[in-house]
Design an enzyme around this catalytic site. Structure first.
Site, mmCIF file in Angstrom:
data_model
loop_
_atom_site.group_PDB
_atom_site.id
_atom_site.type_symbol
_atom_site.label_atom_id
_atom_site.label_comp_id
_atom_site.label_asym_id
_atom_site.label_seq_id
_atom_site.Cartn_x
_atom_site.Cartn_y
_atom_site.Cartn_z
ATOM 1 N N ASP A 138 0.837 -1.206 0.000
ATOM 2 C CA ASP A 138 0.000 0.000 0.000
ATOM 3 C C ASP A 138 0.870 1.253 0.000
ATOM 4 O O ASP A 138 0.549 2.254 -0.646
ATOM 5 C CB ASP A 138 -0.916 0.010 1.230
ATOM 6 C CG ASP A 138 -2.007 -1.030 1.134
ATOM 7 O OD1 ASP A 138 -2.174 -1.605 0.049
ATOM 8 O OD2 ASP A 138 -2.688 -1.275 2.153
ATOM 9 N N GLU A 158 3.884 1.653 -1.312
ATOM 10 C CA GLU A 158 4.452 1.886 -2.639
ATOM 11 C C GLU A 158 3.397 2.461 -3.578
ATOM 12 O O GLU A 158 3.674 3.372 -4.372
ATOM 13 C CB GLU A 158 5.012 0.571 -3.198
ATOM 14 C CG GLU A 158 5.864 0.759 -4.438
ATOM 15 C CD GLU A 158 6.504 -0.553 -4.893
ATOM 16 O OE1 GLU A 158 6.922 -0.619 -6.061
ATOM 17 O OE2 GLU A 158 6.572 -1.500 -4.073
ATOM 18 N N SER A 178 -34.272 -6.773 -20.875
ATOM 19 C CA SER A 178 -34.577 -7.477 -19.631
ATOM 20 C C SER A 178 -34.509 -8.970 -19.910
ATOM 21 O O SER A 178 -34.371 -9.391 -21.068
ATOM 22 C CB SER A 178 -35.975 -7.100 -19.138
ATOM 23 O OG SER A 178 -36.037 -5.725 -18.851
ATOM 24 N N LYS A 184 -26.920 -14.594 -11.180
ATOM 25 C CA LYS A 184 -27.717 -13.387 -11.437
ATOM 26 C C LYS A 184 -27.486 -12.433 -10.264
ATOM 27 O O LYS A 184 -27.981 -12.635 -9.166
ATOM 28 C CB LYS A 184 -29.205 -13.730 -11.561
ATOM 29 C CG LYS A 184 -30.056 -12.528 -11.948
ATOM 30 C CD LYS A 184 -31.515 -12.918 -12.154
ATOM 31 C CE LYS A 184 -32.336 -11.706 -12.589
ATOM 32 N NZ LYS A 184 -32.320 -10.629 -11.581
ATOM 33 N N ARG A 242 -29.444 1.367 -16.679
ATOM 34 C CA ARG A 242 -30.284 0.725 -17.700
ATOM 35 C C ARG A 242 -31.435 1.638 -18.122
ATOM 36 O O ARG A 242 -31.715 1.802 -19.303
ATOM 37 C CB ARG A 242 -30.859 -0.587 -17.152
ATOM 38 C CG ARG A 242 -31.827 -1.267 -18.120
ATOM 39 C CD ARG A 242 -32.704 -2.286 -17.391
ATOM 40 N NE ARG A 242 -31.925 -3.392 -16.884
ATOM 41 C CZ ARG A 242 -31.590 -4.467 -17.595
ATOM 42 N NH1 ARG A 242 -31.947 -4.562 -18.858
ATOM 43 N NH2 ARG A 242 -30.896 -5.436 -17.064
ATOM 44 N N GLU A 244 -22.914 -5.251 -13.498
ATOM 45 C CA GLU A 244 -23.795 -5.020 -12.357
ATOM 46 C C GLU A 244 -22.973 -4.397 -11.237
ATOM 47 O O GLU A 244 -21.964 -4.976 -10.800
ATOM 48 C CB GLU A 244 -24.401 -6.341 -11.884
ATOM 49 C CG GLU A 244 -25.594 -6.181 -10.989
ATOM 50 C CD GLU A 244 -26.913 -6.089 -11.762
ATOM 51 O OE1 GLU A 244 -27.959 -6.047 -11.113
ATOM 52 O OE2 GLU A 244 -26.884 -6.058 -13.009
ATOM 53 N N LYS A 274 -35.104 -17.677 -11.010
ATOM 54 C CA LYS A 274 -35.141 -16.879 -9.784
ATOM 55 C C LYS A 274 -35.190 -17.764 -8.534
ATOM 56 O O LYS A 274 -35.929 -18.746 -8.488
ATOM 57 C CB LYS A 274 -36.374 -15.972 -9.792
ATOM 58 C CG LYS A 274 -36.333 -14.899 -10.866
ATOM 59 C CD LYS A 274 -35.538 -13.679 -10.431
ATOM 60 C CE LYS A 274 -36.318 -12.838 -9.464
ATOM 61 N NZ LYS A 274 -35.561 -11.647 -9.005
ATOM 62 N N CYS A 292 -35.104 -12.065 36.432
ATOM 63 C CA CYS A 292 -34.877 -12.119 37.886
ATOM 64 C C CYS A 292 -35.242 -10.816 38.589
ATOM 65 O O CYS A 292 -35.204 -10.742 39.825
ATOM 66 C CB CYS A 292 -33.426 -12.490 38.180
ATOM 67 S SG CYS A 292 -32.239 -11.198 37.720
#
Length: 664
Positions: free
Chosen positions: A32, A34, A80, A122, A144, A178, A314, A409
């Site tokens: 990190d 460097e 879709s 998915k 989209r 995505e 799904k 209690c």
């Protein structure tokens, strides 16, 4: 000036390469420090020259607030996917595909190839369409939207460090991916968020649709790419070839990919993806099945909404909304009093959910949860469902108030930070019962036949007030307990006696140290080897153990700093409990001292089982392939790790050859 601009180009290429190794391959080649030194040098040169290239990593900070979203018309439409929620629907789709190919081949000389499907995950995030110009520079990123017109989110997408700002390609392309939020990024963000995020998908979508780009950067989004929607370069012959193109151009592509030639294989792959779902640090909501051959796709075409050659299977939802009816307060074995939500029953991930965890009052207030609210409930990995946030408010809502007295209690509760505790450890039934049950459990002292019902009866009828009291029980003490005849009583007394001779790691786990599970107990014992050494260990010694950090180390030290804990341990030893440690001896084998990477699905082991097996052979299991890797154990459908092993000429072994090496 020329030299400075050339140096900037070189630094950008280096830094983008390092980002790819770190964020996409999980295999950094520089420290990190460097990276930061070269990044700072680039920043200085950009200030000196007044030039910032559009693919510079300094643009990823997102230090800008946009006035509004601009509309963007995609070059090619984003479609879709049709959806199947049963294997019957999937079979109907498959039969239509087979029928189409057979009819075409009967009427045409140039035949279509036999059907072949590619199965992928998915992802449950927000679709982004990234446009790269003829020089390979990311010039536009958009949502989209309607499929034809989306919103320009170029500045927001540039904050996603795994997405390349420049690729080695000389043709205009649109690439679909995505944007997702990982659970780690989600939890880290919510620690300090004024308005906590409710779920991963909303976290990703809200980040991309935020005009304050710095806020987008704070959410540390990730992405997976899976399609080239528009391409002015060499056309692809298959979907697999397209995915390999994306990998070659250093896009983040998920390593899982199933290849199938019939419906039964597709069903098996869907089950593999379903099982993978439980292990992932991000959300998926199904599997995508597409025809591999591009010419077949072109001939099949599209409906008004969907491509005919693809479908999404799904899975059951992991999140739902329901009403919070009331809150119940429970006492754990540490004395912590925690809230549990009582919900209007809702079907979720294949189960009826009636209760959910609420963590603590701080969590309740941050999320704005009230009795009567409609809330988001999430259930995954077969864990207790959790309320993520408020879906909508109602007029009849009531504030959730913490109790002042212990609900069991009646002792006054003590607040410590965000938690409430009952300090009546001697006669608060839930605390003692749960402590004893944990102590007697299989992975702890393994007292066979001991359960919560027995612990409750011993508390109520035999006045058992400590773990040590267990070892003073006689057969006669059990005979008048419910469902205890002479044989069962005798058996339990023998089991208690047998448990005195126990492994030290089991004993440490049985003590119930906060944040110390069985694996951590084993790691601690492997380091210190005796109970005395464990009890007198230091902070530095503890954090030197792999996988033990600051929180666990502090929990161990605080535990053994309590006088009552030391007294309990001494009492246990005085009644004959004798913890022992046996050094594991690893026999010489081909994996001793080697580094192994596992990829794909194995037939006989889960990922955790194979990791445990390999480590028991004295090998290290790594998550990424590098020149230091000795073996890649490849199961079914290996991903990019397999390709990397081929590239680096690392020895690849199958599950079968793994056994052969061991047996030889």
């Amino acid at each position: 000036m020329k030299d400075k601009l050339k140096r900037m180009e070189d630094l950008i290429e280096e830094l983008n390469k390092y980002s790819y190794e770190y964020y996409t391959k999980d295999n950094p080649s520089v420290s990190d420090r460097e990276y930061d030194m070269k990044y700072d040098e680039l920043l200085t040169l950009e200030k000196e020259t007044g030039t910032v290239y559009p693919y510079s990593p300094t643009l990823r900070v997102g230090d800008v607030v946009l006035p509004e979203f601009q509309k963007y018309t995609h070059i090619a439409r984003l479609w879709s996917l049709d959806k199947a929620q049963s294997f019957n629907a999937l079979e109907e789709w498959h039969n239509r595909n087979v029928k189409f190919i057979n009819n075409y081949n009967n009427l045409n000389e140039e035949k279509l190839p036999p059907i072949k499907y590619i199965v992928t995950k998915k992802f449950d995030g927000l679709t982004v369409n990234c446009t790269y110009d003829n020089n390979g520079i990311l010039v536009k990123a958009a949502t989209r939207g309607t499929g034809e017109i989306g919103e320009d989110v170029t500045q927001q997408v540039k904050t996603i460090k795994s997405i390349p700002l420049k690729i080695k390609n000389n043709a205009l392309i649109e690439v679909h991916g995505e944007a997702i939020m990982t659970k780690e990024a989600f939890n880290e963000y919510n620690k300090s968020a004024a308005a906590p995020l409710k779920n991963l998908r909303n976290g990703a979508a809200g980040a991309l649709r935020n005009l304050n780009v710095k806020e987008t950067a704070r959410r540390r989004l990730s992405a997976f790419f899976y399609d080239v929607g528009y391409n002015e370069g060499e056309p692809f012959k298959s979907y697999k070839e397209m995915l390999n193109f994306l990998i070659e151009k250093k896009f983040p592509v998920d390593e899982y990919m199933g290849e199938c030639s019939n419906l039964e294989e597709v069903k098996r792959e869907i089950e593999i993806v379903r099982n993978l779902r439980e292990t992932l640090s991000y959300d998926i909501d199904g599997a995508v099945i597409v025809i591999d051959d591009m010419r077949t796709r072109e001939l099949m075409g599209y409906t008004v909404k969907f491509p005919k050659w693809a479908i999404a299977f799904k899975f059951e939802a992991e999140e739902a909304t329901t009403k919070l009816l009331s809150v119940e307060w429970n006492v754990g074995r540490s004395g912590r009093v925690t809230p549990t939500a009582i919900l209007q029953p809702v079907e979720l991930a294949g189960a009826t959910v009636k209760r959910a965890t609420l963590n603590n009052m701080d969590d309740i207030q941050r999320k704005g949860i009230k009795i009567g609210s409609n809330v988001f409930v999430r259930r995954s990995n077969d864990v207790i469902p959790e309320i993520m946030g408020v879906a909508s408010e109602r007029d009849d809502q009531q504030e959730i108030m913490p109790p002042k007295m212990c609900p069991y209690c009646g002792s006054e509760l003590v607040q410590d930070g965000v938690h409430y505790f009952c300090e009546n450890t001697l006669s608060c039934k839930p605390q003692l019962v749960k402590s004893i049950v944990h102590f007697a459990s299989r992975e702890a002292m393994n007292i066979e036949g001991f359960n919560e019902k027995t612990a409750e009866q011993l508390f109520e009828k035999r006045d058992i007030k400590s773990i040590t009291d267990l070892y003073r029980i006689k057969k006669e003490d059990l005979l008048d307990l419910d469902k205890f005849a002479e044989k069962k009583a005798e058996k339990l007394v023998k089991a208690i006696e047998k448990s005195k001779n126990c492994e030290l790691s089991s004993f440490i786990y049985a003590l119930g140290i906060a944040n110390v599970g069985k694996k951590t107990a084993k790691d601690i014992v492997k380091k210190f080897k005796t109970l005395e050494e464990v009890m007198s260990c230091t902070y530095e010694e503890l954090i030197s153990i792999q996988d033990i950090g600051e929180i666990v180390a502090k929990s161990v030290l605080e535990f053994f700093n309590e006088d009552k804990i030391i007294n309990t341990i001494q009492e246990l030893i005085s009644v004959g409990v004798t913890p022992y440690y046996e050094e594991d001896t690893v026999k010489d084998n081909p994996f001793l001292g080697k580094t192994v990477v596992v990829t794909g699905t194995l037939e006989n082991f889960s990922r955790s089982e194979i990791k445990e097996k390999i480590e028991s052979l004295g090998a290290k299991v790594s998550g990424s392939v590098s020149k230091k890797t000795d073996f890649v154990l490849a199961g079914k459908n290996p991903g990019s790790k397999y390709d990397k092993a081929l590239e680096l000429k690392v020895e690849i072994i199958t599950e079968e050859s793994f056994y052969k090496l061991l047996n030889n």
